[in-house]
Design a protein around this motif. Sequence first.
Motif, PDB file in Angstrom:
ATOM      1  N   ARG A  57      44.488  55.222  46.370  1.00  0.00           N
ATOM      2  CA  ARG A  57      45.654  54.486  46.670  1.00  0.00           C
ATOM      3  C   ARG A  57      45.243  53.005  47.225  1.00  0.00           C
ATOM      4  O   ARG A  57      45.675  52.171  46.614  1.00  0.00           O
ATOM      5  N   HIS A  58      44.411  52.714  47.955  1.00  0.00           N
ATOM      6  CA  HIS A  58      44.023  51.504  48.589  1.00  0.00           C
ATOM      7  C   HIS A  58      43.459  50.751  47.353  1.00  0.00           C
ATOM      8  O   HIS A  58      43.773  49.271  47.157  1.00  0.00           O
ATOM      9  N   TRP A  59      42.193  51.010  46.583  1.00  0.00           N
ATOM     10  CA  TRP A  59      41.761  50.093  45.585  1.00  0.00           C
ATOM     11  C   TRP A  59      42.514  49.871  44.501  1.00  0.00           C
ATOM     12  O   TRP A  59      42.634  48.609  43.870  1.00  0.00           O
ATOM     13  N   PHE A  60      43.189  50.863  43.887  1.00  0.00           N
ATOM     14  CA  PHE A  60      43.868  50.691  42.624  1.00  0.00           C
ATOM     15  C   PHE A  60      45.428  50.195  42.617  1.00  0.00           C
ATOM     16  O   PHE A  60      45.995  49.348  42.053  1.00  0.00           O
ATOM     17  N   GLN A  61      46.181  50.610  43.694  1.00  0.00           N
ATOM     18  CA  GLN A  61      47.571  50.156  44.094  1.00  0.00           C
ATOM     19  C   GLN A  61      47.393  48.937  44.965  1.00  0.00           C
ATOM     20  O   GLN A  61      48.055  47.906  44.523  1.00  0.00           O
ATOM     21  N   GLU A  62      47.102  48.938  46.040  1.00  0.00           N
ATOM     22  CA  GLU A  62      47.218  47.979  47.080  1.00  0.00           C
ATOM     23  C   GLU A  62      46.189  46.808  46.344  1.00  0.00           C
ATOM     24  O   GLU A  62      46.724  45.489  46.453  1.00  0.00           O
ATOM     25  N   ILE A  63      45.041  47.153  46.136  1.00  0.00           N
ATOM     26  CA  ILE A  63      44.263  46.019  45.698  1.00  0.00           C
ATOM     27  C   ILE A  63      44.135  45.360  44.334  1.00  0.00           C
ATOM     28  O   ILE A  63      44.794  44.284  43.938  1.00  0.00           O
ATOM     29  N   VAL A  64      44.066  46.344  43.179  1.00  0.00           N
ATOM     30  CA  VAL A  64      44.422  45.868  41.967  1.00  0.00           C
ATOM     31  C   VAL A  64      45.792  45.499  41.550  1.00  0.00           C
ATOM     32  O   VAL A  64      45.815  44.456  41.020  1.00  0.00           O
ATOM     33  N   ALA A  65      46.775  46.330  41.795  1.00  0.00           N
ATOM     34  CA  ALA A  65      48.065  46.065  41.469  1.00  0.00           C
ATOM     35  C   ALA A  65      48.636  45.123  42.741  1.00  0.00           C
ATOM     36  O   ALA A  65      49.660  44.705  42.243  1.00  0.00           O
ATOM     37  N   GLY A  66      48.422  45.311  43.621  1.00  0.00           N
ATOM     38  CA  GLY A  66      48.841  44.297  44.922  1.00  0.00           C
ATOM     39  C   GLY A  66      50.135  45.000  45.520  1.00  0.00           C
ATOM     40  O   GLY A  66      50.338  44.109  46.596  1.00  0.00           O
ATOM     41  N   ALA A  67      50.367  46.149  45.385  1.00  0.00           N
ATOM     42  CA  ALA A  67      51.217  46.864  46.217  1.00  0.00           C
ATOM     43  C   ALA A  67      51.187  48.323  45.918  1.00  0.00           C
ATOM     44  O   ALA A  67      50.856  48.891  45.097  1.00  0.00           O
ATOM     45  N   SER A 110      38.741  42.576  33.058  1.00  0.00           N
ATOM     46  CA  SER A 110      38.453  41.389  33.859  1.00  0.00           C
ATOM     47  C   SER A 110      39.498  40.803  34.509  1.00  0.00           C
ATOM     48  O   SER A 110      39.243  39.886  35.166  1.00  0.00           O
ATOM     49  N   GLY A 111      40.464  41.707  34.608  1.00  0.00           N
ATOM     50  CA  GLY A 111      41.514  41.397  35.359  1.00  0.00           C
ATOM     51  C   GLY A 111      41.172  41.145  36.951  1.00  0.00           C
ATOM     52  O   GLY A 111      40.916  42.137  37.561  1.00  0.00           O
ATOM     53  N   PRO A 112      41.486  40.046  37.544  1.00  0.00           N
ATOM     54  CA  PRO A 112      41.414  40.122  38.989  1.00  0.00           C
ATOM     55  C   PRO A 112      42.304  40.985  39.923  1.00  0.00           C
ATOM     56  O   PRO A 112      43.498  41.036  39.334  1.00  0.00           O
ATOM     57  N   PRO A 113      41.884  41.211  40.891  1.00  0.00           N
ATOM     58  CA  PRO A 113      42.861  42.055  41.795  1.00  0.00           C
ATOM     59  C   PRO A 113      44.092  41.147  42.187  1.00  0.00           C
ATOM     60  O   PRO A 113      43.988  39.912  42.547  1.00  0.00           O
ATOM     61  N   GLN A 114      45.189  41.734  42.444  1.00  0.00           N
ATOM     62  CA  GLN A 114      46.330  41.118  43.096  1.00  0.00           C
ATOM     63  C   GLN A 114      46.492  41.054  44.518  1.00  0.00           C
ATOM     64  O   GLN A 114      47.174  40.187  45.344  1.00  0.00           O
ATOM     65  N   GLY A 115      45.891  42.318  45.015  1.00  0.00           N
ATOM     66  CA  GLY A 115      45.793  42.044  46.505  1.00  0.00           C
ATOM     67  C   GLY A 115      44.423  41.700  46.817  1.00  0.00           C
ATOM     68  O   GLY A 115      43.483  41.310  46.112  1.00  0.00           O
ATOM     69  N   ARG A 116      44.183  41.770  48.468  1.00  0.00           N
ATOM     70  CA  ARG A 116      42.843  41.502  48.809  1.00  0.00           C
ATOM     71  C   ARG A 116      42.160  42.260  49.951  1.00  0.00           C
ATOM     72  O   ARG A 116      43.013  42.632  50.664  1.00  0.00           O
ATOM     73  N   HIS A 117      40.805  42.646  49.712  1.00  0.00           N
ATOM     74  CA  HIS A 117      40.398  43.636  50.501  1.00  0.00           C
ATOM     75  C   HIS A 117      39.713  42.796  51.180  1.00  0.00           C
ATOM     76  O   HIS A 117      39.002  41.839  50.844  1.00  0.00           O
ATOM     77  N   PRO A 118      39.402  43.164  52.735  1.00  0.00           N
ATOM     78  CA  PRO A 118      38.779  42.269  53.530  1.00  0.00           C
ATOM     79  C   PRO A 118      37.201  42.067  53.147  1.00  0.00           C
ATOM     80  O   PRO A 118      36.704  43.039  52.453  1.00  0.00           O
ATOM     81  N   ASP A 127      37.094  42.054  40.108  1.00  0.00           N
ATOM     82  CA  ASP A 127      37.868  42.466  38.570  1.00  0.00           C
ATOM     83  C   ASP A 127      38.018  43.814  38.842  1.00  0.00           C
ATOM     84  O   ASP A 127      37.449  44.577  39.723  1.00  0.00           O
ATOM     85  N   LEU A 128      38.934  44.594  37.721  1.00  0.00           N
ATOM     86  CA  LEU A 128      38.895  45.894  37.759  1.00  0.00           C
ATOM     87  C   LEU A 128      37.594  46.630  37.472  1.00  0.00           C
ATOM     88  O   LEU A 128      37.418  47.656  38.023  1.00  0.00           O
ATOM     89  N   ILE A 131      35.849  47.397  40.654  1.00  0.00           N
ATOM     90  CA  ILE A 131      36.646  48.113  41.859  1.00  0.00           C
ATOM     91  C   ILE A 131      36.364  49.366  40.856  1.00  0.00           C
ATOM     92  O   ILE A 131      36.269  50.532  41.675  1.00  0.00           O
ATOM     93  N   ILE A 132      36.327  49.791  39.637  1.00  0.00           N
ATOM     94  CA  ILE A 132      36.268  51.267  39.168  1.00  0.00           C
ATOM     95  C   ILE A 132      34.853  51.812  39.677  1.00  0.00           C
ATOM     96  O   ILE A 132      34.586  52.556  40.100  1.00  0.00           O
ATOM     97  N   MET A 133      33.897  50.821  39.498  1.00  0.00           N
ATOM     98  CA  MET A 133      32.410  51.149  39.878  1.00  0.00           C
ATOM     99  C   MET A 133      32.492  51.532  41.442  1.00  0.00           C
ATOM    100  O   MET A 133      31.898  52.430  41.671  1.00  0.00           O
ATOM    101  N   HIS A 134      33.299  50.787  42.232  1.00  0.00           N
ATOM    102  CA  HIS A 134      33.037  51.046  43.542  1.00  0.00           C
ATOM    103  C   HIS A 134      33.753  52.474  44.034  1.00  0.00           C
ATOM    104  O   HIS A 134      33.111  53.206  44.595  1.00  0.00           O
ATOM    105  N   VAL A 135      34.898  52.845  43.283  1.00  0.00           N
ATOM    106  CA  VAL A 135      35.454  54.005  43.421  1.00  0.00           C
ATOM    107  C   VAL A 135      34.610  55.330  43.114  1.00  0.00           C
ATOM    108  O   VAL A 135      34.578  56.074  43.494  1.00  0.00           O
ATOM    109  N   ILE A 136      33.830  55.029  41.855  1.00  0.00           N
ATOM    110  CA  ILE A 136      33.126  56.063  41.403  1.00  0.00           C
ATOM    111  C   ILE A 136      31.953  56.221  42.381  1.00  0.00           C
ATOM    112  O   ILE A 136      31.602  57.233  42.781  1.00  0.00           O
TER     113      ILE A 136
END
Length: 167
Positions: A57-67, A110-118, A127-128, A131-136
């Motif tokens: 939820r955090h990485w793909f919705q809050e960070i990638v999508a921004g909400a 290559s899409g930049p995240p719409q949200g921001r992680h600390p 980029d996406l 983030i995918i690599m991080h979640v893997i």
Amino acid sequence: MKSDCTEKKTLSAFLAAQRASVLAIVEGLDTQALTTAVLPSGWTPLGLIEHLGHAERHWFQEIVAGAAEPLPWPDDHAPLTTPREPKVVFAFYDDQCRRSDAVIARTPLSGPPQGRHPEPLGDELADLRGIIMHVIEESRASRRASGHRPRTTRRSNGTWTSLSTDP
């Protein structure tokens, strides 16, 4: 463009495999085994599944999508534990994975995240693809608990044992 599509399919396949391996670890455990602390850190197998749902939820919705939609419950319990029933936690994890897959499908690698992680990861995951690599990696290392790198194994009778609690 075809190369980007192939890479996204490959990354998605690795992510799906890591998700499946996490679920295979807990497959067949009864409620008591799912909710019993395995190590002194207090993590439970069910708490781990909920934690990974929150990570999706955090990485793909809050960070990638921004909400992200609000959670249906307060997130006020100890890390890697949960007061919720197994069916609720598994449904939450499944839903978050489906939502993540939808974000991945509509976002360029290559899409930049719409949200921001600390920091420090905020700048590193630009980029996406990252983030995918991080979640893997987070799913692969799913036996980590509370900042430790405990090693556990599941016995043939379904119980867990600690191999090491060294960081």
